[in-house]
Design an enzyme around this catalytic site. Structure first.
Site, mmCIF file in Angstrom:
data_model
loop_
_atom_site.group_PDB
_atom_site.id
_atom_site.type_symbol
_atom_site.label_atom_id
_atom_site.label_comp_id
_atom_site.label_asym_id
_atom_site.label_seq_id
_atom_site.Cartn_x
_atom_site.Cartn_y
_atom_site.Cartn_z
ATOM 1 N N ALA A 151 0.805 -1.339 0.151
ATOM 2 C CA ALA A 151 -0.087 -0.040 0.042
ATOM 3 C C ALA A 151 0.991 1.366 0.109
ATOM 4 C CB ALA A 151 -0.766 0.087 1.188
ATOM 5 N N TYR A 152 2.256 1.219 0.189
ATOM 6 C CA TYR A 152 2.944 2.272 0.112
ATOM 7 C C TYR A 152 3.380 2.585 -1.047
ATOM 8 C CZ TYR A 152 3.378 1.258 5.338
ATOM 9 O OH TYR A 152 3.099 1.093 6.583
ATOM 10 N N GLY A 153 2.656 3.488 -1.767
ATOM 11 C CA GLY A 153 2.998 4.035 -3.200
ATOM 12 C C GLY A 153 2.830 2.908 -3.981
ATOM 13 N N GLY B 49 7.379 1.348 -2.285
ATOM 14 C CA GLY B 49 8.108 1.351 -1.140
ATOM 15 C C GLY B 49 9.068 0.088 -1.059
#
Length: 335
Positions: A60-62, A66
């Site tokens: 979900a980070y970018g 990530g």
């Protein structure tokens, strides 16, 4: 760097963990904006030089960025690192919405993509990112069991789960980890969730030690967030810390905390991390870092043992904080 045993596992983890949400985040998904790629790689390398072993990221980070950055940075250093990533949450570009799916099929598919982006054949720790209300705990735990038997995942756990949810999932297998928010402004886990997770043998890693920027020392009463920044809404995981009504009050409080830190030649960020690590039930305090300067500042917190007098002074200062009471259910977004 100092190290702590991670719950009932065989892992020893660095007291400070490197959080990759700021590095992975993109403007489209409303996180922290774009971070310079070369500086991000340098920051990870410097963290390893200074003894940080645990790196925390997520699809979900970018939208996987990530994980890609971490995978690139750890080439040649994989065995010296402990990778934590997550599953069951993804950003849907078509609908501009977060999708949660903790089914066995989704977990297995997510791990394959993570392994590719991270350039590795195993994950040290895998967490379900947020609870999925539609998921069957038995199905999710079956996914974990399959991954552990294959050797693709060593330690499994959850993130942002309530105590009841942890207990429910534990009926269908063994959980080893819990990741939750915890900082000077947000102490909601102290009374029940944290001690009971430790009693169950879970290694607890906490995120948000710097309260997502409030305890960084970089903000003033005039600070404004771009509308795409999630903090612009004023809500911090269920606490109204950054609302128009409370922001100026809390900036004043952080100023007092900074003055306290400066009395011993420390920074506000170091005080924030030292405060989290003062709690022996916490195995690792995650800190979002984007630059070598941030890494070098944060790691110094492990050498600061806050005294009883220090803790009392901090408690007295925090009596003037605003918005520290809110929903006990702190899950307000996918992070």
């Amino acid at each position: 760097m100092k190290y702590r045993k991670f719950g009932n596992t065989d892992l020893m983890v660095s007291e400070i963990g490197f959080g990759l949400w700021p590095i992975g985040g993109t403007i489209e998904v409303g996180d922290y904006g774009v971070v310079d790629h070369s500086e991000a790689i340098k920051a990870i390398h410097r963290a390893m030089d200074l003894g940080i072993t645990l790196f925390d990221t997520a699809p979900a980070y970018g939208d996987g960025h990530g994980e890609e950055v971490l995978g690139e940075a750890l080439v040649g250093n994989r065995k010296a690192s402990i990778i934590t990533t997550k599953c069951a949450v993804r950003w849907d570009h078509a609908t501009k919405a977060w999708i949660t799916d903790s089914s066995k099929e989704s977990i297995l598919a997510s791990v394959e993509k993570s392994l590719s982006r991270l350039r590795t054949d195993y994950l040290d720790i895998l967490l379900i990112h947020v609870p999925d209300p539609s998921a069957a705990p038995a199905d999710a735990m079956a996914g974990f069991e399959s991954l552990q038997k294959s050797g693709k995942v060593h330690v499994v756990g959850v993130s942002n789960f309530t105590l009841d949810q942890v207990k429910e999932y534990s009926k269908f297998g063994t959980l080893h980890a819990q990741q939750v928010g915890y900082n000077i402004f947000d102490r909601r886990i102290e009374s029940e969730l944290l001690p009971q997770c430790v009693e169950m043998g879970l290694g607890v890693m906490t995120y948000g030690a710097l309260c997502h920027g409030l305890l960084s020392g970089a903000w003033t009463a005039e600070t404004e967030f771009p509308k795409e920044d999630w903090r612009s809404k004023g809500d911090v995981f269920g606490l109204p810390l950054l609302t128009q009504e409370n922001f100026a009050k809390n900036i004043k409080v952080t100023g007092q905390l900074r003055d306290l830190a400066n009395e011993t030649n420390h920074t506000l960020a170091q005080l924030a991390l030292a405060w989290v690590l003062h709690n022996e039930k916490v195995c690792v305090a995650l800190a979002g870092m984007r630059s070598v300067v941030e890494v070098e500042e944060n790691v110094k917190a492990v050498d600061w043992q806050l005294s009883s007098a220090d803790m009392t002074k901090i408690s007295d200062i925090m009596k003037d904080a605003a918005g520290t009471q809110g929903s006990t259910h702190y899950i307000v977004n996918a992070r």
